[in-house]
Design an enzyme around this catalytic site. Structure first.
Site, PDB file in Angstrom:
ATOM      1  N   HIS A   1     -51.147  97.491  72.797  1.00 50.64           N
ATOM      2  CA  HIS A   1     -51.935  98.238  71.810  1.00 50.64           C
ATOM      3  C   HIS A   1     -51.212  98.347  70.466  1.00 50.64           C
ATOM      4  O   HIS A   1     -51.803  98.068  69.409  1.00 50.64           O
ATOM      5  CB  HIS A   1     -52.273  99.648  72.296  1.00 50.64           C
ATOM      6  CG  HIS A   1     -52.793 100.491  71.174  1.00 50.64           C
ATOM      7  ND1 HIS A   1     -54.068 100.364  70.681  1.00 50.64           N
ATOM      8  CD2 HIS A   1     -52.163 101.413  70.387  1.00 50.64           C
ATOM      9  CE1 HIS A   1     -54.216 101.179  69.644  1.00 50.64           C
ATOM     10  NE2 HIS A   1     -53.075 101.821  69.463  1.00 50.64           N
TER      11      HIS A   1
ATOM     12  N   CYS B   1     -57.287  99.132  75.070  1.00 51.04           N
ATOM     13  CA  CYS B   1     -58.348 100.023  74.602  1.00 51.04           C
ATOM     14  C   CYS B   1     -59.724  99.619  75.134  1.00 51.04           C
ATOM     15  O   CYS B   1     -60.619 100.463  75.240  1.00 51.04           O
ATOM     16  CB  CYS B   1     -58.347 100.073  73.075  1.00 51.04           C
ATOM     17  SG  CYS B   1     -56.910 100.947  72.402  1.00 51.04           S
TER      18      CYS B   1
ATOM     19  N   GLY C   1     -30.394  96.248  54.294  1.00 47.19           N
ATOM     20  CA  GLY C   1     -29.813  97.540  53.948  1.00 47.19           C
ATOM     21  C   GLY C   1     -30.826  98.584  53.553  1.00 47.19           C
ATOM     22  O   GLY C   1     -30.498  99.537  52.844  1.00 47.19           O
TER      23      GLY C   1
ATOM     24  N   ASP D   1     -40.692  93.395  59.751  1.00 53.47           N
ATOM     25  CA  ASP D   1     -40.553  93.422  61.213  1.00 53.47           C
ATOM     26  C   ASP D   1     -39.988  94.771  61.603  1.00 53.47           C
ATOM     27  O   ASP D   1     -39.360  95.453  60.780  1.00 53.47           O
ATOM     28  CB  ASP D   1     -39.601  92.317  61.691  1.00 53.47           C
ATOM     29  CG  ASP D   1     -38.145  92.694  61.468  1.00 53.47           C
ATOM     30  OD1 ASP D   1     -37.495  93.175  62.427  1.00 53.47           O
ATOM     31  OD2 ASP D   1     -37.652  92.545  60.330  1.00 53.47           O
TER      32      ASP D   1
ATOM     33  N   ASP E   1     -33.094  86.515  62.992  1.00 55.66           N
ATOM     34  CA  ASP E   1     -32.138  87.339  62.274  1.00 55.66           C
ATOM     35  C   ASP E   1     -30.749  86.791  62.588  1.00 55.66           C
ATOM     36  O   ASP E   1     -30.482  86.354  63.707  1.00 55.66           O
ATOM     37  CB  ASP E   1     -32.277  88.787  62.750  1.00 55.66           C
ATOM     38  CG  ASP E   1     -31.409  89.756  61.984  1.00 55.66           C
ATOM     39  OD1 ASP E   1     -30.632  89.306  61.119  1.00 55.66           O
ATOM     40  OD2 ASP E   1     -31.497  90.964  62.262  1.00 55.66           O
ATOM     41  N   SER E   2     -29.848  86.844  61.622  1.00 59.79           N
ATOM     42  CA  SER E   2     -28.539  86.199  61.780  1.00 59.79           C
ATOM     43  C   SER E   2     -27.599  86.920  62.736  1.00 59.79           C
ATOM     44  O   SER E   2     -26.590  86.363  63.143  1.00 59.79           O
ATOM     45  CB  SER E   2     -27.856  86.081  60.420  1.00 59.79           C
ATOM     46  OG  SER E   2     -27.456  87.364  59.959  1.00 59.79           O
ATOM     47  N   GLY E   3     -27.889  88.175  63.061  1.00 57.69           N
ATOM     48  CA  GLY E   3     -26.969  88.964  63.876  1.00 57.69           C
ATOM     49  C   GLY E   3     -26.001  89.785  63.051  1.00 57.69           C
ATOM     50  O   GLY E   3     -25.176  90.522  63.606  1.00 57.69           O
ATOM     51  N   GLY E   4     -26.090  89.684  61.722  1.00 64.23           N
ATOM     52  CA  GLY E   4     -25.181  90.440  60.865  1.00 64.23           C
ATOM     53  C   GLY E   4     -25.261  91.931  61.099  1.00 64.23           C
ATOM     54  O   GLY E   4     -24.240  92.622  61.169  1.00 64.23           O
ATOM     55  N   PHE E   5     -26.470  92.460  61.240  1.00 62.00           N
ATOM     56  CA  PHE E   5     -26.627  93.895  61.469  1.00 62.00           C
ATOM     57  C   PHE E   5     -26.051  94.297  62.813  1.00 62.00           C
ATOM     58  O   PHE E   5     -25.411  95.340  62.945  1.00 62.00           O
ATOM     59  CB  PHE E   5     -28.102  94.299  61.390  1.00 62.00           C
ATOM     60  CG  PHE E   5     -28.336  95.737  61.735  1.00 62.00           C
ATOM     61  CD1 PHE E   5     -28.095  96.735  60.809  1.00 62.00           C
ATOM     62  CD2 PHE E   5     -28.779  96.112  63.001  1.00 62.00           C
ATOM     63  CE1 PHE E   5     -28.287  98.077  61.125  1.00 62.00           C
ATOM     64  CE2 PHE E   5     -28.984  97.442  63.332  1.00 62.00           C
ATOM     65  CZ  PHE E   5     -28.737  98.427  62.389  1.00 62.00           C
TER      66      PHE E   5
ATOM     67  N   ASP F   1     -24.887  88.116  56.692  1.00 63.66           N
ATOM     68  CA  ASP F   1     -24.563  89.076  55.633  1.00 63.66           C
ATOM     69  C   ASP F   1     -23.674  90.189  56.155  1.00 63.66           C
ATOM     70  O   ASP F   1     -23.558  90.415  57.354  1.00 63.66           O
ATOM     71  CB  ASP F   1     -25.838  89.671  55.033  1.00 63.66           C
ATOM     72  CG  ASP F   1     -26.661  90.444  56.069  1.00 63.66           C
ATOM     73  OD1 ASP F   1     -26.630  90.070  57.255  1.00 63.66           O
ATOM     74  OD2 ASP F   1     -27.335  91.405  55.681  1.00 63.66           O
TER      75      ASP F   1
ATOM     76  N   CYS G   1     -59.988 100.178  68.230  1.00 64.86           N
ATOM     77  CA  CYS G   1     -59.102  99.061  68.565  1.00 64.86           C
ATOM     78  C   CYS G   1     -59.786  98.116  69.542  1.00 64.86           C
ATOM     79  O   CYS G   1     -60.498  98.548  70.453  1.00 64.86           O
ATOM     80  CB  CYS G   1     -57.801  99.589  69.170  1.00 64.86           C
ATOM     81  SG  CYS G   1     -56.602  98.287  69.553  1.00 64.86           S
TER      82      CYS G   1
ATOM     83  N   CYS H   1     -57.988  95.849  71.415  1.00 69.68           N
ATOM     84  CA  CYS H   1     -56.985  95.281  72.321  1.00 69.68           C
ATOM     85  C   CYS H   1     -57.415  95.437  73.779  1.00 69.68           C
ATOM     86  O   CYS H   1     -58.319  96.210  74.112  1.00 69.68           O
ATOM     87  CB  CYS H   1     -55.615  95.936  72.101  1.00 69.68           C
ATOM     88  SG  CYS H   1     -55.422  97.580  72.827  1.00 69.68           S
TER      89      CYS H   1
ATOM     90  N   GLN I   1     -28.421  92.432  49.172  1.00 71.36           N
ATOM     91  CA  GLN I   1     -27.711  93.646  49.546  1.00 71.36           C
ATOM     92  C   GLN I   1     -27.328  94.412  48.271  1.00 71.36           C
ATOM     93  O   GLN I   1     -27.771  94.069  47.181  1.00 71.36           O
ATOM     94  CB  GLN I   1     -26.486  93.306  50.396  1.00 71.36           C
ATOM     95  CG  GLN I   1     -26.806  92.829  51.809  1.00 71.36           C
ATOM     96  CD  GLN I   1     -27.299  93.944  52.730  1.00 71.36           C
ATOM     97  OE1 GLN I   1     -27.396  95.114  52.347  1.00 71.36           O
ATOM     98  NE2 GLN I   1     -27.627  93.580  53.969  1.00 71.36           N
TER      99      GLN I   1
END
Length: 379
Positions: A343, A317, A223, A273, A94-98, A148, A312, A314, A196
């Site tokens: 899990h 579990c 957004g 994500d 992620d670019s770090g914009g958020f 962005d 599950c 995992c 956006q």
């Protein structure tokens, strides 16, 4: 910029759900996919060996956090983020914009970029489209994101339009910089533009049309899941996928619950994500095939007969009971968080594997209709 990394394999006959493959230098990623979040080049509480055992095909790291600590030049010195963290698989940054946008009183947005103060040590920094692309070149992720300007919610048409203007300006500048500065780790990096425009469909359309002219390798929808009603999020995502190129990957950023993912997949989204699996695990909340389980509740104190999820596979579990997990949570033992993260992430990843199988068999819509209310049930 690069050869298109995305290969569309199949579209459902009953919805827009799709099967695809993203080809990267560190391996293929089959879609639809959920990407565990490894913000600081680590997925909270677990090792890179765990990530592989969970069958995660791709993970996400964050430019803002790695820029501040340890510094993206340090990551580059280590040979890129995969070598740095011991995960030899596909990665996205992620670019770090958020992150810089969310600093609010500690940042100032200008035409050139964003000036901000680090919350770690008070130092001052400037993110520009060029500097963020340089940072992502140094980190070396397989998929890198445009810088962005995140549109707040709610926003007026005028506010969202101005935010979009900056995003498109910075995206053009980012692509120009990337074209003049090739990757430094010896493998291609694929550049995704970010759609956006807030909850304004006319601006989302404007954004997509402009991005098509810029020509990124893939498209993300930013957004969303920022406070709007969930049905609005679905509506905007559905609107966008109607306009986005069919031959490019589609990524909704920062979403969401298991049922959110299934709803977005049926609307033509390929990648998601979210921090929820790890964040909620810390609070003793896990997702299961039977619904949402809060194992910290008193009623599970003597439940030694059931794992978190009987369906599950995992490590947690297979080996531990709800009663033991409640004990770890109450004792504040870090192992409880680690096992819960294992899990939750395995549950998300397995859910995506099931979704792919059902899309392949043209049974996704019926399966999703049955699963979604079950996933939302409180156990």
């Amino acid at each position: 910029m690069n050869a298109n990394p995305f290969e569309l394999k199949k579209t459902s006959t009953k919805s827009k759900a799709r099967l695809g493959v993203i080809h990267t230098a560190h391996g293929d990623v089959t879609t639809p996919i959920f990407m565990p979040v490894g913000t600081n080049a680590t997925v909270k509480g677990i090792t890179s060996r765990d990530i592989k055992e969970l069958e995660a095909e791709i993970i996400l790291a964050n430019t803002y956090h790695l820029y501040l600590r340890p510094g993206t030049k340090t990551v580059a010195e280590a040979g890129g983020v995969q070598k740095f963290m011991g995960f030899n698989g596909p990665m996205l940054t992620d670019s770090g914009g958020f992150q810089v946008w969310s600093l609010k009183q500690f940042r100032k947005i200008t035409e050139e970029g964003v000036r901000f103060k680090s919350l770690q040590d008070g130092s001052r920094h400037m993110f520009t489209p060029a500097s963020v692309m340089q940072a992502q070149r140094e980190i070396g992720a397989d998929i890198i994101m445009a810088f962005d300007e995140c549109t707040p919610y709610p926003s007026t048409l005028e506010e969202a339009d101005e935010s979009l203007r900056l995003t498109l300006k910075w995206t053009r500048e980012a692509k120009e910089w990337l074209e003049a500065n090739p990757p430094i780790h010896g493998y291609p990096q694929f550049f995704f533009g970010i759609v956006q425009g807030g909850m304004h469909k006319e601006l989302r359309q404007k954004s997509i049309e402009a991005l098509k002219e810029i020509g990124p390798d893939g498209y993300a929808m930013g957004g969303l899941s920022v406070g709007e009603p969930v049905e609005t999020m679905y509506e905007i995502a559905d609107f966008c996928t109607n306009l986005l190129p069919e031959d490019r990957a589609r990524y909704v950023m920062g979403v969401g619950t298991p049922w959110n993912l299934l709803e977005l997949i049926r609307r033509g989204v390929d990648m998601c994500d979210c921090i929820l699996p790890a964040k909620n695990a810390q609070d003793g909340l896990v997702y299961t095939s039977q619904g949402v389980l809060r194992y910290k509740n008193q009623k599970f104190a003597h439940d030694f007969d059931h794992p978190l999820d009987p369906e599950c596979d995992c490590y947690c579990c297979r080996n531990y009971s709800r009663g033991y997990m409640r004990h770890l949570h109450k004792a504040k033992e870090p192992l409880g968080w680690t096992l819960s993260v294992i899990h939750n992430l395995r549950f998300y990843i397995k859910l995506m594997q099931q979704a792919k199988a059902h899309i392949a068999n043209d049974t996704f819509e019926e399966w999703a209709d049955e699963m979604i209310p079950k996933l939302q049930t409180n156990i």
